[in-house]
Write a protein that holds these residues in place. Structure first.
Motif, PDB file in Angstrom:
ATOM      1  N   PHE A 410       0.824  -1.046   0.123  1.00 19.18           N
ATOM      2  CA  PHE A 410      -0.313  -0.068  -0.287  1.00 19.18           C
ATOM      3  C   PHE A 410       0.882   0.901   0.081  1.00 19.18           C
ATOM      4  O   PHE A 410       1.908   1.341   0.692  1.00 19.18           O
ATOM      5  N   THR A 411       0.480   2.096  -0.839  1.00 19.71           N
ATOM      6  CA  THR A 411       1.540   3.368  -0.476  1.00 19.71           C
ATOM      7  C   THR A 411       0.828   4.163   0.848  1.00 19.71           C
ATOM      8  O   THR A 411       0.116   3.350   1.555  1.00 19.71           O
ATOM      9  N   PRO A 412       1.488   5.250   1.221  1.00 18.30           N
ATOM     10  CA  PRO A 412       1.807   6.205   2.809  1.00 18.30           C
ATOM     11  C   PRO A 412      -0.034   6.525   2.640  1.00 18.30           C
ATOM     12  O   PRO A 412      -0.635   5.975   3.118  1.00 18.30           O
ATOM     13  N   ALA A 413      -0.591   7.641   1.539  1.00 26.11           N
ATOM     14  CA  ALA A 413      -1.570   7.491   1.554  1.00 26.11           C
ATOM     15  C   ALA A 413      -2.685   6.491   1.240  1.00 26.11           C
ATOM     16  O   ALA A 413      -3.573   6.679   2.161  1.00 26.11           O
ATOM     17  N   GLU A 414      -3.012   5.203   0.956  1.00 24.58           N
ATOM     18  CA  GLU A 414      -3.632   4.118   1.372  1.00 24.58           C
ATOM     19  C   GLU A 414      -3.605   3.749   2.419  1.00 24.58           C
ATOM     20  O   GLU A 414      -4.447   3.511   3.253  1.00 24.58           O
ATOM     21  N   GLU A 415      -2.446   3.419   3.481  1.00 19.58           N
ATOM     22  CA  GLU A 415      -2.373   3.108   4.869  1.00 19.58           C
ATOM     23  C   GLU A 415      -3.415   4.536   5.205  1.00 19.58           C
ATOM     24  O   GLU A 415      -3.913   3.937   6.305  1.00 19.58           O
ATOM     25  N   GLU A 416      -3.344   5.501   5.115  1.00 19.67           N
ATOM     26  CA  GLU A 416      -4.162   6.339   6.125  1.00 19.67           C
ATOM     27  C   GLU A 416      -5.329   6.449   5.709  1.00 19.67           C
ATOM     28  O   GLU A 416      -6.105   5.533   6.661  1.00 19.67           O
ATOM     29  N   GLN A 417      -6.048   5.987   5.069  1.00 19.52           N
ATOM     30  CA  GLN A 417      -7.451   5.738   4.403  1.00 19.52           C
ATOM     31  C   GLN A 417      -7.605   4.596   4.899  1.00 19.52           C
ATOM     32  O   GLN A 417      -8.612   4.461   5.523  1.00 19.52           O
ATOM     33  N   LEU A 418      -6.560   3.269   5.211  1.00 20.40           N
ATOM     34  CA  LEU A 418      -6.840   1.893   5.310  1.00 20.40           C
ATOM     35  C   LEU A 418      -7.406   2.284   6.816  1.00 20.40           C
ATOM     36  O   LEU A 418      -8.002   1.955   7.485  1.00 20.40           O
ATOM     37  N   THR A 419      -6.588   2.593   7.425  1.00 18.44           N
ATOM     38  CA  THR A 419      -6.391   3.095   8.729  1.00 18.44           C
ATOM     39  C   THR A 419      -7.777   3.949   9.749  1.00 18.44           C
ATOM     40  O   THR A 419      -8.804   3.189   9.915  1.00 18.44           O
ATOM     41  N   ALA A 420      -8.445   5.116   8.571  1.00 18.50           N
ATOM     42  CA  ALA A 420      -8.991   5.440   8.762  1.00 18.50           C
ATOM     43  C   ALA A 420     -10.525   4.710   8.884  1.00 18.50           C
ATOM     44  O   ALA A 420     -11.703   4.675   9.068  1.00 18.50           O
ATOM     45  N   LEU A 421     -10.595   3.255   7.508  1.00 17.19           N
ATOM     46  CA  LEU A 421     -11.755   3.324   7.272  1.00 17.19           C
ATOM     47  C   LEU A 421     -11.706   2.142   8.261  1.00 17.19           C
ATOM     48  O   LEU A 421     -13.280   1.663   8.969  1.00 17.19           O
ATOM     49  N   SER A 422     -10.451   1.596   8.430  1.00 15.71           N
ATOM     50  CA  SER A 422     -10.547   0.306   9.568  1.00 15.71           C
ATOM     51  C   SER A 422     -11.946   0.861  10.970  1.00 15.71           C
ATOM     52  O   SER A 422     -12.315  -0.038  11.611  1.00 15.71           O
ATOM     53  N   VAL A 423     -11.275   1.814  11.572  1.00 18.59           N
ATOM     54  CA  VAL A 423     -11.524   2.937  13.074  1.00 18.59           C
ATOM     55  C   VAL A 423     -13.299   2.634  12.739  1.00 18.59           C
ATOM     56  O   VAL A 423     -14.098   2.540  13.964  1.00 18.59           O
ATOM     57  N   LEU A 424     -13.903   3.108  11.627  1.00 21.08           N
ATOM     58  CA  LEU A 424     -15.048   3.933  11.266  1.00 21.08           C
ATOM     59  C   LEU A 424     -16.046   2.332  11.299  1.00 21.08           C
ATOM     60  O   LEU A 424     -17.139   2.003  12.172  1.00 21.08           O
ATOM     61  N   ASP A 425     -15.505   1.107  10.306  1.00 20.46           N
ATOM     62  CA  ASP A 425     -16.130   0.009  10.596  1.00 20.46           C
ATOM     63  C   ASP A 425     -15.929  -0.445  12.245  1.00 20.46           C
ATOM     64  O   ASP A 425     -16.358  -1.158  12.554  1.00 20.46           O
ATOM     65  N   ALA A 426     -15.215  -0.439  12.786  1.00 22.45           N
ATOM     66  CA  ALA A 426     -15.096  -0.845  13.855  1.00 22.45           C
ATOM     67  C   ALA A 426     -16.001  -0.495  14.781  1.00 22.45           C
ATOM     68  O   ALA A 426     -16.451  -1.087  15.601  1.00 22.45           O
ATOM     69  N   VAL A 427     -16.334   0.864  15.135  1.00 25.32           N
ATOM     70  CA  VAL A 427     -16.770   1.561  15.712  1.00 25.32           C
ATOM     71  C   VAL A 427     -18.675   1.342  14.942  1.00 25.32           C
ATOM     72  O   VAL A 427     -19.337   0.304  15.579  1.00 25.32           O
ATOM     73  N   SER A 428     -18.633   0.650  14.299  1.00 24.35           N
ATOM     74  CA  SER A 428     -20.102   0.569  13.260  1.00 24.35           C
ATOM     75  C   SER A 428     -20.411  -1.132  14.226  1.00 24.35           C
ATOM     76  O   SER A 428     -21.378  -1.083  13.882  1.00 24.35           O
ATOM     77  N   GLY A 429     -18.688  -1.425  13.622  1.00 17.54           N
ATOM     78  CA  GLY A 429     -19.611  -2.826  14.034  1.00 17.54           C
ATOM     79  C   GLY A 429     -19.919  -3.557  15.711  1.00 17.54           C
ATOM     80  O   GLY A 429     -20.811  -3.902  15.514  1.00 17.54           O
ATOM     81  N   ILE A 430     -19.312  -2.590  16.599  1.00 14.06           N
ATOM     82  CA  ILE A 430     -19.692  -2.760  17.610  1.00 14.06           C
ATOM     83  C   ILE A 430     -20.396  -2.236  18.541  1.00 14.06           C
ATOM     84  O   ILE A 430     -21.720  -2.991  18.657  1.00 14.06           O
ATOM     85  N   ALA A 431     -21.310  -1.038  17.582  1.00 15.81           N
ATOM     86  CA  ALA A 431     -23.173  -0.572  17.871  1.00 15.81           C
ATOM     87  C   ALA A 431     -24.216  -1.530  16.801  1.00 15.81           C
ATOM     88  O   ALA A 431     -25.008  -1.621  17.607  1.00 15.81           O
TER      89      ALA A 431
END
Length: 458
Positions: A410-431
């Motif tokens: 992954f490029t650095p920009a993709e790594e940043e997007q992956l982190t952000a999307l993973s956090v959002l997905d984790a929160v929605s999954g917990i809820a």
């Protein structure tokens, strides 16, 4: 319930007055008006029980006379559907839907203060705007099912909107397959069916059956939980999925009115819960990387037109907060703040739910198959690695195998997007897991947040 007041819900009745029109079945609808709930929206003739002296059939007959001026004999009333409904405001009720095909009198508006129009509409082309609760009952009726849960969320519109379709049909005891209309659609596509096996995933509102043909062969029949999922899956199956060849099922038939598709059988066994030796695991994950690059390269990339999905963060946080570890909420908010300024990545075809349960490994043929495209849409390629990343948690060798199969890191920009999307997905999954009593989803989200926080520590 000792020491607490027992929960009580009202019961209402809905009249599916049905006739045969030139283009097929038609139902009578009225448009609500004035100072009433859902004013301006189409709805079935309906109402509440007047009290314990009145049963649901008597109530239906009374409402039909009061609202539409038609006379119905109790012997002509047929039970159709029960819907357990919760409005966006949080109040719940149970609706009993009854079909009537024989009556006396011509329907007309008898209560102009609360209804300003009445007419016949094709069952397969219902008008808009329409009360979502009523639409849930009619959609369940059209599918041949007899019960559905329709629990709306705070902020959902009262009017039916495919993007907020909460209708979840419930299969009846003893049902060996889909309803008659779905059976007819399936047999028109592939011939006579001699056996049906329920293959639905426990967590999903979609229904899936394995259909066994009279002359051999197996197909899968799927009914999507809403129109948006149906459109996404059909678009993918008719668009980029054929590029994958034998790695994906083939679309045999689709019916937008039933929200149904017939698919060829996918080979192999699901990777969800499967156990393989370490060397074979690495080979499988290498193939996963190859499959991902095939998906993302199935159409030319396009400049991104959207931003990260931050709009529902507060609602998801409210549902997840009691399950978060100390410091999680601060980490989530900081990540979301940074994500808002991230540069947009090119949009490519994505699977949208790229995880082990949607991947099937055929060891004999050495082929990896992918199924379930109802969340497919264009987006950044890293979108497909959000849920997959949980499968390589604590196994850097598996992540490396995926990257080798993908052909690049992954490029650095993709790594940043992956982190952000993973956090959002984790929160929605917990809820979601907290509301639906799914501890596995809650734990997966907590594990994701813990891993991401650990990775960012010096």
């Amino acid at each position: 319930m000792s020491g607490q007041q027992r929960h009580r819900e009202p019961i209402d009745v809905h009249l599916i007055l049905r006739r045969d029109g030139e283009a097929g079945a038609e139902v009578l609808l009225s448009r609500r008006a004035g100072d009433v709930y859902a004013s301006g929206l189409w709805h079935l003739v309906s109402g509440h029980l007047d009290g314990p002296h009145e049963d649901v059939v008597d109530a239906l007959i009374r409402e039909a006379a009061e609202e539409a001026g038609v006379s119905i004999d109790a012997a002509d009333v047929r039970f159709a559907v029960a819907v357990h409904h919760r409005s966006p405001g949080g109040k719940a009720r149970t609706g009993m839907f009854f079909e009537v095909r024989t009556w006396q009198g011509a329907p007309y508006v008898r209560e102009p203060a609360v209804c300003d129009a009445m007419g016949w509409f094709p069952l397969d082309a219902l008008p808009e705007p329409m009360v979502a609760y009523c639409r849930a009952g009619l959609d369940t009726y059209r599918s041949g099912q007899m019960m559905a849960v329709h629990f709306q969320e705070p902020g959902d519109p009262i009017a039916y909107d495919p993007a907020f379709d909460r209708c979840r049909p419930v299969t009846a005891v003893g049902a060996s397959g889909p309803g008659p209309r779905l059976r007819e659609f399936t047999e028109q596509a592939i011939g006579r069916i001699t056996g049906w096996t329920d293959a639905s995933w426990a967590r999903e509102g979609s229904q899936v059956w394995r259909a066994h043909g009279a002359e051999g062969g197996v197909w899968f029949v799927k009914v999507h939980q809403n129109e948006r999922f149906h459109q996404r899956e059909v678009t993918a199956l008719r668009g980029w999925v054929p590029v994958l060849g034998a790695a994906a099922p083939r679309l045999v038939a689709a019916d937008a009115r039933l929200r149904a598709v017939v698919l060829t059988e996918a080979g192999g066994r699901s990777l969800h819960g499967a156990v393989h030796p370490p060397e074979q695991q690495r080979r499988i994950f290498y193939r996963i990387g190859q499959l991902a690059v095939a998906i993302h390269g199935s159409a030319p990339p396009r400049p991104a037109s959207g931003t990260l999905p931050l709009g529902k963060l507060e609602r998801h946080l409210d549902g997840a907060r009691t399950h978060l570890a100390p410091g999680d909420e601060e980490f989530i908010r900081a990540t979301a703040k940074e994500a808002a300024s991230l540069p947009a990545l090119d949009a490519v075809p994505t699977h949208g739910d790229f995880q082990l349960r949607n991947l099937r490994w055929d060891a004999d043929a050495d082929v990896l198959h992918v199924i379930d495209f109802e969340r497919s849409e264009e987006g950044p390629a890293v979108r497909d690695f959000v849920r997959l990343s949980d499968a390589w948690h604590g196994r850097p060798d598996l992540r490396q195998a995926v990257m080798e199969g993908y052909g690049r890191p992954f490029t650095p920009a993709e790594e940043e997007q992956l982190t952000a999307l993973s956090v959002l997905d984790a929160v929605s999954g917990i809820a979601y897991g907290a509301v639906h009593d799914d501890p596995e989803l809650v734990e997966r989200g907590r594990r994701t947040l813990a891993g991401l926080r650990a990775a960012q520590r010096p």
